[in-house]
Design a protein around this motif. Structure first.
Motif, PDB file in Angstrom:
ATOM      1  N   LEU A 170     -38.782  36.536 -18.929  1.00 46.30           N
ATOM      2  CA  LEU A 170     -39.184  36.292 -17.543  1.00 46.30           C
ATOM      3  C   LEU A 170     -40.156  37.335 -17.008  1.00 46.30           C
ATOM      4  N   GLY A 171     -40.478  38.332 -17.853  1.00 46.39           N
ATOM      5  CA  GLY A 171     -41.426  39.353 -17.419  1.00 46.39           C
ATOM      6  C   GLY A 171     -40.965  40.743 -17.796  1.00 46.39           C
ATOM      7  N   PRO A 172     -41.834  41.747 -17.612  1.00 45.18           N
ATOM      8  CA  PRO A 172     -41.494  43.126 -17.981  1.00 45.18           C
ATOM      9  C   PRO A 172     -40.349  43.675 -17.139  1.00 45.18           C
ATOM     10  N   LEU A 173     -39.590  44.606 -17.728  1.00 41.10           N
ATOM     11  CA  LEU A 173     -38.427  45.184 -17.053  1.00 41.10           C
ATOM     12  C   LEU A 173     -38.579  46.693 -16.929  1.00 41.10           C
ATOM     13  N   GLN A 174     -38.054  47.229 -15.834  1.00 42.92           N
ATOM     14  CA  GLN A 174     -38.124  48.663 -15.600  1.00 42.92           C
ATOM     15  C   GLN A 174     -36.888  49.382 -16.149  1.00 42.92           C
ATOM     16  N   ARG A 175     -35.715  48.938 -15.724  1.00 39.76           N
ATOM     17  CA  ARG A 175     -34.460  49.649 -16.032  1.00 39.76           C
ATOM     18  C   ARG A 175     -33.532  48.701 -16.789  1.00 39.76           C
ATOM     19  N   VAL A 176     -33.218  49.074 -18.037  1.00 38.06           N
ATOM     20  CA  VAL A 176     -32.379  48.220 -18.884  1.00 38.06           C
ATOM     21  C   VAL A 176     -31.137  48.983 -19.316  1.00 38.06           C
ATOM     22  N   LEU A 177     -29.979  48.376 -19.114  1.00 43.10           N
ATOM     23  CA  LEU A 177     -28.707  48.916 -19.577  1.00 43.10           C
ATOM     24  C   LEU A 177     -28.380  48.305 -20.936  1.00 43.10           C
ATOM     25  N   GLU A 178     -28.127  49.149 -21.920  1.00 42.15           N
ATOM     26  CA  GLU A 178     -27.710  48.684 -23.247  1.00 42.15           C
ATOM     27  C   GLU A 178     -26.255  49.073 -23.454  1.00 42.15           C
ATOM     28  N   ILE A 179     -25.413  48.093 -23.745  1.00 43.83           N
ATOM     29  CA  ILE A 179     -24.010  48.349 -24.032  1.00 43.83           C
ATOM     30  C   ILE A 179     -23.830  48.296 -25.549  1.00 43.83           C
ATOM     31  N   GLY A 180     -23.603  49.471 -26.141  1.00 43.83           N
ATOM     32  CA  GLY A 180     -23.466  49.573 -27.588  1.00 43.83           C
ATOM     33  C   GLY A 180     -24.717  50.143 -28.228  1.00 43.83           C
ATOM     34  N   THR A 181     -24.882  51.463 -28.170  1.00 41.87           N
ATOM     35  CA  THR A 181     -26.034  52.097 -28.809  1.00 41.87           C
ATOM     36  C   THR A 181     -26.002  51.877 -30.308  1.00 41.87           C
ATOM     37  N   GLY A 182     -24.802  51.943 -30.891  1.00 40.81           N
ATOM     38  CA  GLY A 182     -24.672  51.773 -32.336  1.00 40.81           C
ATOM     39  C   GLY A 182     -25.508  52.793 -33.089  1.00 40.81           C
ATOM     40  N   CYS A 183     -26.260  52.312 -34.080  1.00 42.88           N
ATOM     41  CA  CYS A 183     -27.114  53.204 -34.868  1.00 42.88           C
ATOM     42  C   CYS A 183     -28.405  53.559 -34.139  1.00 42.88           C
ATOM     43  N   GLY A 184     -28.714  52.848 -33.053  1.00 37.86           N
ATOM     44  CA  GLY A 184     -29.895  53.161 -32.256  1.00 37.86           C
ATOM     45  C   GLY A 184     -31.115  52.294 -32.518  1.00 37.86           C
ATOM     46  N   TYR A 185     -31.013  51.323 -33.441  1.00 33.96           N
ATOM     47  CA  TYR A 185     -32.202  50.517 -33.769  1.00 33.96           C
ATOM     48  C   TYR A 185     -32.627  49.632 -32.594  1.00 33.96           C
ATOM     49  N   GLN A 186     -31.681  48.894 -32.019  1.00 32.42           N
ATOM     50  CA  GLN A 186     -32.025  48.071 -30.846  1.00 32.42           C
ATOM     51  C   GLN A 186     -32.525  48.948 -29.707  1.00 32.42           C
ATOM     52  N   THR A 187     -31.933  50.125 -29.551  1.00 33.43           N
ATOM     53  CA  THR A 187     -32.364  51.072 -28.529  1.00 33.43           C
ATOM     54  C   THR A 187     -33.823  51.458 -28.740  1.00 33.43           C
ATOM     55  N   ALA A 188     -34.178  51.724 -29.999  1.00 31.83           N
ATOM     56  CA  ALA A 188     -35.550  52.113 -30.329  1.00 31.83           C
ATOM     57  C   ALA A 188     -36.540  51.000 -30.007  1.00 31.83           C
ATOM     58  N   ILE A 189     -36.152  49.765 -30.296  1.00 36.84           N
ATOM     59  CA  ILE A 189     -37.034  48.623 -29.983  1.00 36.84           C
ATOM     60  C   ILE A 189     -37.210  48.510 -28.465  1.00 36.84           C
ATOM     61  N   LEU A 190     -36.105  48.553 -27.729  1.00 35.52           N
ATOM     62  CA  LEU A 190     -36.173  48.447 -26.266  1.00 35.52           C
ATOM     63  C   LEU A 190     -36.984  49.583 -25.658  1.00 35.52           C
TER      64      LEU A 190
END
Length: 219
Positions: free
Chosen positions: A84-104
């Motif tokens: 729906l468009g670019p986002l400013q502030r995103v909450l991630e639940i479950g950092t895990g190994c950090g790969y999804q975090t790195a993409i975000l």
């Protein structure tokens, strides 16, 4: 880029390019997401013994009964989050190994990442600093509480499956915000997209998925 980040053989750029070709065939269309995943070394987020499998379209164990999601799921959830468009502030639940975090972290202004397993979080922080991704804040806590200090969030992405969507996370969504979350039990889970409108939540049930269960507490 340091040699171990570039990779060789089954962790090389050529292998990453094949992963991107496969994601395109699987229907991922957002060019920014594809480019970020092309340039992010997934192999550094798994144990060295599994590095040769890191660009396969499969989830892999990362210890503590947790997994790194398959590349398609990471790409799909990110695409749905940003549709729906670019986002400013995103909450991630479950950092895990950090790969999804790195993409975000390469696609949104700031990521607020919560992880209940402290050793996993520490490893993830080290990896993201190595990649010079610094627009991430980390919290060691029960993900079911979200991160109220920084709410409301434009986007929320959840990497574990609760039986029902946690009310606390719904309350931490901004008006117009979007949440991508798997919901269900071990036998049947579906990915959901929740959009918060002025007076209600619009909930869309999407494709079948398989995630670790959403657990409470800290380790």
């Amino acid at each position: 880029m340091m040699p171990h980040l570039r990779g060789i053989g089954m962790t090389s750029q050529r292998t990453r390019d094949r992963m991107i070709a496969r994601l395109t065939e699987q229907g991922i269309r957002n060019p920014k997401i594809l480019e970020v995943m092309r340039n992010t070394p997934r192999h550094i987020f798994v144990d060295e013994a599994l590095a040769s499998r890191s660009y396969e379209d499969t989830a892999l164990p990362i210890g503590y009964n947790q997994t790194i999601s398959q590349p398609y799921i990471v790409a799909k959830m990110t695409e749905l989050l940003l549709e729906l468009g670019p986002l400013q502030r995103v909450l991630e639940i479950g950092t895990g190994c950090g790969y999804q975090t790195a993409i975000l972290g390469q696609l949104v202004e700031h990521v607020y990442s919560v992880e209940r397993i402290l050793p996993l979080q520490r490893k993830a922080i080290t990896r993201l600093w190595e990649l010079r991704i610094k627009n991430v804040s980390y919290l060691h806590n029960d993900g079911g509480w979200g991160w109220p200090d920084y709410a409301p969030f434009d986007g929320i992405i959840v990497a574990a499956a609760p039986q029902i969507i946690p009310q606390i996370l719904l309350q931490q969504m901004a008006i117009g915000g979007v949440m991508i979350i798997p919901v269900g039990n071990d036998d049947r889970q579906k990915l959901h997209r929740v959009i918060r409108n002025a007076n209600e939540f619009s909930i869309e049930e999407l494709e079948a998925v398989s995630f670790v269960p959403f657990l409470s507490g800290r380790e």
